[in-house]
Design a protein around this motif. Structure first.
Motif, short mmCIF file in Angstrom:
data_model
loop_
_atom_site.label_atom_id
_atom_site.label_comp_id
_atom_site.label_asym_id
_atom_site.label_seq_id
_atom_site.Cartn_x
_atom_site.Cartn_y
_atom_site.Cartn_z
N ARG A 131 -6.06 141.25 25.53
CA ARG A 131 -6.73 142.34 24.83
C ARG A 131 -5.81 143.45 24.20
N ILE A 132 -5.04 143.90 24.99
CA ILE A 132 -4.10 144.82 24.31
C ILE A 132 -3.13 144.67 23.57
N ASN A 189 -7.83 135.19 22.35
CA ASN A 189 -7.30 135.73 23.76
C ASN A 189 -7.62 134.87 24.73
N THR A 220 -12.48 145.12 28.48
CA THR A 220 -12.09 144.49 29.27
C THR A 220 -13.14 144.11 30.67
N THR A 239 -14.82 140.67 31.65
CA THR A 239 -14.62 140.05 32.89
C THR A 239 -15.87 140.26 33.55
N PRO A 244 -9.32 147.82 24.84
CA PRO A 244 -9.42 147.12 25.90
C PRO A 244 -9.61 147.63 26.97
N LEU A 245 -9.61 148.95 27.42
CA LEU A 245 -9.95 149.57 28.44
C LEU A 245 -11.77 149.62 28.65
N ASN A 254 -4.91 143.93 20.44
CA ASN A 254 -5.48 145.13 19.88
C ASN A 254 -4.39 146.02 19.29
N PHE A 267 -9.18 140.54 35.94
CA PHE A 267 -9.04 141.48 35.07
C PHE A 267 -7.65 141.90 34.38
N THR A 268 -6.70 141.71 35.09
CA THR A 268 -5.31 141.61 34.41
C THR A 268 -5.18 140.65 33.50
N PHE A 275 -7.16 141.76 30.40
CA PHE A 275 -6.60 142.96 29.82
C PHE A 275 -5.34 142.73 28.94
#
Length: 185
Positions: A154-155, A132, A117, A121, A113-114, A158, A147-148, A151
């Motif tokens: 996704r995290i 998601n 994301t 976005t 996700p890092l 994941n 972004f938040t 993220f």
């Protein structure tokens, strides 16, 4: 690695691409939340043949799937390449057993996700057409930054998907006859 082993690794990588596409498509069709399984082939190839074959299988999965079904997945090739490289280096250093697979899954759950994301976005505004998006929409409408909001789902997904994928690969490697993986790296 000799020529015979390189050929075997490339054939194996091609099969891994098919596994990624088939598992990802089946899970998507079944609409299983928090699970994708679209990197099992990448993880398997990287664990058996090393980081570069894993990266190759991962990157080509997204390129091929982008051409065949959904061009939106092409930019996410970077995520799949990073997964192959990460797993490959870990598996080179440690035996890819159950414990190593679980720890690798946790690492991938953060790494993927890092990388994914910012792609989601900045390229797609956060909406990518998967499960998601429901949580993303809710978070965005509740005031979270884009972004938040992209993220967090996704995290979360994941952690389930990457740990499950790594554990599946670990079990497959344990069950695979040793003649298929000896001297692969």
């Amino acid at each position: 690695m000799n020529q015979r082993n390189r050929t075997y690794a490339l054939i194996f990588s091609a099969l891994a691409i098919a596994v990624n596409i088939v598992l990802g498509t089946v899970v998507d069709m079944l609409s299983i939340p928090l699970l994708f399984l679209d990197t099992v082939g990448t993880i398997f190839t990287a664990a058996v043949f090393g980081p570069w074959y894993g990266a190759l299988a991962g990157g080509l999965t997204n390129l091929l799937q982008g051409v065949i079904t959904n061009p939106k997945v092409i930019p996410f090739a970077l995520v799949n390449i990073a997964i192959g490289i990460t797993v490959g280096f870990i598996a080179k250093k440690w035996k890819f057993n159950f414990v190593t697979a679980a720890i690798t899954g946790i690492i991938l759950a953060v790494v993927a996700p890092l990388i994914g994301t910012p792609i989601a976005t900045y390229v797609y505004g956060g909406i990518t057409g998967d499960f998601n998006d429901v949580l993303f929409t809710w978070l965005a409408q509740s005031g979270q930054k884009i972004f938040t909001a992209a993220f967090i789902p996704r995290i979360t997904s994941n952690f389930v998907d990457k740990i499950a994928s790594c554990l599946i690969v670990s079990l497959l490697i344990q069950r695979l006859p040793k003649r298929y993986i000896e001297g692969a790296k």
